[in-house]
Write a protein that holds these residues in place. Structure first.
Motif, short mmCIF file in Angstrom:
data_model
loop_
_atom_site.label_atom_id
_atom_site.label_comp_id
_atom_site.label_asym_id
_atom_site.label_seq_id
_atom_site.Cartn_x
_atom_site.Cartn_y
_atom_site.Cartn_z
N GLU A 99 -6.12 1.82 -5.28
CA GLU A 99 -7.18 2.07 -6.25
C GLU A 99 -6.66 2.73 -7.52
O GLU A 99 -7.14 2.45 -8.62
CB GLU A 99 -8.28 2.92 -5.62
N SER A 120 0.81 -1.23 0.00
CA SER A 120 0.00 0.00 0.00
C SER A 120 0.84 1.27 0.00
O SER A 120 0.33 2.35 -0.32
CB SER A 120 -0.94 0.01 1.21
N GLU A 132 -7.10 0.87 -0.07
CA GLU A 132 -7.61 2.07 -0.73
C GLU A 132 -6.51 2.76 -1.54
O GLU A 132 -6.78 3.32 -2.61
CB GLU A 132 -8.18 3.04 0.31
N SER A 133 -5.27 2.73 -1.05
CA SER A 133 -4.19 3.41 -1.76
C SER A 133 -3.80 2.69 -3.05
O SER A 133 -3.01 3.21 -3.84
CB SER A 133 -2.96 3.53 -0.86
N GLN A 189 -7.16 -7.27 0.59
CA GLN A 189 -7.02 -6.78 1.96
C GLN A 189 -6.67 -7.97 2.85
O GLN A 189 -7.49 -8.88 3.03
CB GLN A 189 -8.31 -6.10 2.42
N ASN A 233 -4.93 -2.11 4.27
CA ASN A 233 -5.87 -1.13 3.70
C ASN A 233 -5.51 -0.96 2.22
O ASN A 233 -4.43 -0.46 1.90
CB ASN A 233 -5.77 0.20 4.44
#
Length: 272
Positions: free
Chosen positions: A40, A11, A37-38, A54, A35
């Motif tokens: 994406e 990430s 999200e980074s 995840q 996580n």
């Protein structure tokens, strides 16, 4: 040749840099993080060539499931890069029980669970390359990083043993030992113990001994990692950066001198 690469701790920092470099050259990447999200942005660019997962590597079951999911998605996994981990700052006396256990749990046991899952898969495949991200601090130590040093020494011993155990299955093992790089490793990615005033001078002197030249540019490591995973005969150990090897070379020279000085005592202790 295009490779299927599984990388933990993707990430941020070196892990994300490597994941992006592999994707740019056409590899397919299973990128795990607590996580995602980074990741994406990479997913938006590279689509089906990246599988963000995840995963908490502290969970053995989750680590095995992630390896299985990655292999199911892409048909195989050629390279597993065990990069997940973090640094903890604190002298030995300052460490709390939980801080010590948490550091070993992630840096050693988390790596072990992913390694076990990788070996099971690669043994069935008949090939694979396991890359264990250790540190120059797995060969020589710095004060105020005792539990981190200990975790990387454990990674070194575990991984060298692994290399001897799995060679006959066509599985290669490399221990990568970066020196410091200008990532978030020593900042938001790290944790620290409650300080004890008696160690303030030691910490000040330690920080004063560091210079900007002590830390490499993280982006420069990508080419080295590409050469490593493409090698038909990869090394058991590889330093990253210009600081680690000269430093460790001197440390080993000092160790050899001490062992030589005490060799008669050591030999006498054999008993005959």
């Amino acid at each position: 040749m295009k490779k299927i690469i599984f990388i933990t701790g993707a990430s941020r920092g070196l892990g994300k840099i490597w994941a992006e470099a592999f994707l740019k050259r056409g590899d397919q990447v299973i990128a795990t993080a607590r996580n995602i999200e980074s990741l994406e942005g990479l997913k938006a660019i590279y689509g089906e060539n990246i599988l963000p997962l995840q995963v908490d590597v502290n969970s053995r079951a989750a680590s095995f499931a992630a390896i299985e999911q990655g292999a199911a998605q892409f048909g195989k996994i050629d390279v597993v890069i065990n990069n997940a981990g973090y640094g903890h700052f604190g002298t030995i006396e300052e460490l709390s029980e939980q801080e010590a256990r948490d550091q070993i749990e992630t840096n050693v046991f988390g790596l072990l669970w992913v390694t076990q899952a990788a070996v099971k898969l690669m043994r069935a495949q008949g090939h694979g390359h396991i890359v264990q991200i250790s540190s120059a601090l797995g060969q020589a130590v710095m004060p105020t990083l005792g539990i981190y040093n200990a975790s990387k020494f454990a990674v070194e011993g575990l991984s060298e043993t692994l290399a001897a155990e799995v060679a006959s299955f066509g599985i290669k093992v490399t221990i990568v030992e970066p020196n410091g790089f200008t990532t978030e490793w020593g900042g938001v990615s790290a944790s620290a113990s409650e300080p004890i005033e008696a160690y303030s001078k030691l910490k000040e002197d330690f920080q004063a001994g560091l210079s900007p030249d002590s830390f490499g540019k993280p982006e420069a490591t990508a080419a080295a990692m590409e050469l490593l995973i493409d090698s038909e005969n990869p090394p058991l150990r590889l330093f990253l950066g210009k600081v680690g090897f000269p430093w460790v070379k001197q440390v080993y020279a000092d160790r050899l001198a001490t062992w030589e000085e005490w060799a008669d005592v050591a030999t006498a202790a054999h008993g005959f």
